[in-house]
Scaffold this active site. Sequence first.
Site, mmCIF file in Angstrom:
data_model
loop_
_atom_site.group_PDB
_atom_site.id
_atom_site.type_symbol
_atom_site.label_atom_id
_atom_site.label_comp_id
_atom_site.label_asym_id
_atom_site.label_seq_id
_atom_site.Cartn_x
_atom_site.Cartn_y
_atom_site.Cartn_z
ATOM 1 N N PRO A 1 0.679 -1.288 0.064
ATOM 2 C CA PRO A 1 0.186 -0.003 0.145
ATOM 3 C C PRO A 1 0.739 1.391 0.001
ATOM 4 O O PRO A 1 0.329 2.282 -0.250
ATOM 5 C CB PRO A 1 -0.853 -0.190 1.220
ATOM 6 N N GLU B 1 1.119 -6.397 7.370
ATOM 7 C CA GLU B 1 1.994 -5.507 8.417
ATOM 8 C C GLU B 1 3.350 -5.391 7.902
ATOM 9 O O GLU B 1 3.932 -4.255 8.579
ATOM 10 C CB GLU B 1 2.222 -6.799 9.547
ATOM 11 N N ARG C 1 -3.691 -8.150 -20.355
ATOM 12 C CA ARG C 1 -4.623 -7.256 -21.496
ATOM 13 C C ARG C 1 -4.290 -6.481 -22.420
ATOM 14 O O ARG C 1 -4.703 -5.877 -23.375
ATOM 15 C CB ARG C 1 -5.868 -6.630 -20.670
ATOM 16 N N ASP D 1 -9.774 0.449 -27.938
ATOM 17 C CA ASP D 1 -9.190 1.322 -28.620
ATOM 18 C C ASP D 1 -10.031 2.725 -28.563
ATOM 19 O O ASP D 1 -9.631 3.801 -28.246
ATOM 20 C CB ASP D 1 -8.870 1.341 -30.066
HETATM 21 CL CL1 6GU Z 1 -0.238 -3.584 -3.127
HETATM 22 N N1 6GU Z 1 -1.110 -4.530 -0.620
HETATM 23 C C1 6GU Z 1 -1.966 -4.432 0.408
HETATM 24 N N2 6GU Z 1 -1.712 -5.065 1.465
HETATM 25 N N3 6GU Z 1 -2.823 -3.583 0.434
HETATM 26 C C2 6GU Z 1 -2.862 -2.590 -0.736
HETATM 27 C C3 6GU Z 1 -2.264 -2.821 -1.857
HETATM 28 C C4 6GU Z 1 -1.173 -3.797 -1.874
HETATM 29 N N4 6GU Z 1 -2.786 -1.886 -2.554
HETATM 30 C C5 6GU Z 1 -3.807 -1.021 -2.084
HETATM 31 N N5 6GU Z 1 -3.977 -1.738 -0.811
#
Ligand code: 6GU
Length: 268
Positions: free
Chosen positions: A103, A130, A168, A183
Site C-alpha cells: 500500500p 503488517e 490485457r 481502442d
Molecule cells: Cl499492493 N497491498 C496491500 N496489502 N494493500 C493494498 C495494496 C497492496 N494496494 C492497495 N492496498
Amino acid sequence: MTSIHFDILTLFPEMFAGVFEATIIGRAREAGNVEIALHNIRDYAPGKHRVTDDTPYGGGGGMIMKPEPIFNAVEAVLGVEIPGEGYPSLLEQGYPPLILLTPQGVLLKQAVARQLLAHERLVLICGRYEGVDERIRQYLVTHEISIGDYVLSGGEIAAMVLVDVITRLIPGVLGNAEATHKDSHSAGLLEYPHYTRPAEFRGHGVPDILLSGHHANVQQWQRRQSLRRTLARRPDLLANAELSEADRVYLADLGDTPSDLNSDLSDS
Ligand code: 6GU
C-alpha cells in the site's frame, strides 16, 4: 509474438489458481502470451520450521516478513547472486524489475501498466499487510506498487490485478472485437451506457437512437454520453483525456454537472 513471464513470490500460492485459469489470463497462458510461475517464499526459508516472519525490532506488534527467505527466493528464481550494494544495480544490467506489492507503492494506473509492458520478465513480491523488513525495499526491490487507497490483507490480490491489467495490454491477447472496443474507449474517458436485447424489459426501454440504425448519430450519442458521465463522476480524468474541439464545446455547454452517483458513497 510478445510474451511476458511473471514470477510471483508469495506465502499463499494457492490463492492464484482460479483467477489465472479463467477467461482472458487462462486463454493468454494457453496461447503462450503469458507465463506465470508461482514460488512459495516458505520454500526458501532456512531451518526445519521454515520461519518467514518475526516480531518487529522496537516493538509495536504485528509480524514482519524476514529478509532472508525473500532474498533467497529471488536468487534462486533468477539464478543470480545479489551483490553487496543490492539488487537494484542489476536492473541496469538487464535483470528484470522486482516489484513489491504494498500500500506504500506508486498507484497503479493504466500508464504504469503500459510502462511495465516493455519488460519480457517481471518478478512480483507479495508483502503481507503488517509489512516487510525495510532492507527488502532498500537492497532488493526496484519498484513498489499499490492498487488503491484501501487496505488489503496482503499483496496477492494486488498481484492478480497487476497481472490482469498487463496481460490485457499484450498484443494479440484480446480478440478483435475486444481490442476495437478498448481502442475507441480507453482514451481516458468512462464508458457510455450499454444495452442489449430485449428492446423493452419490464416496461423499461432502450434509447431510440440506438435502435435507429443511424451509425453516425449513434457514435455521436455514445461519445457525448462518455463525456457527460466522465464530467459527472470523474472530472479529474478530463485533464488527461484525448478531447476534440467538438468534445470541448460539448463539455463547456454542459457546465457543472452534479455527480449522478449515490452521494453517500461518492463524497467519501
Ligand atoms: Cl499492493 N497491498 C496491500 N496489502 N494493500 C493494498 C495494496 C497492496 N494496494 C492497495 N492496498
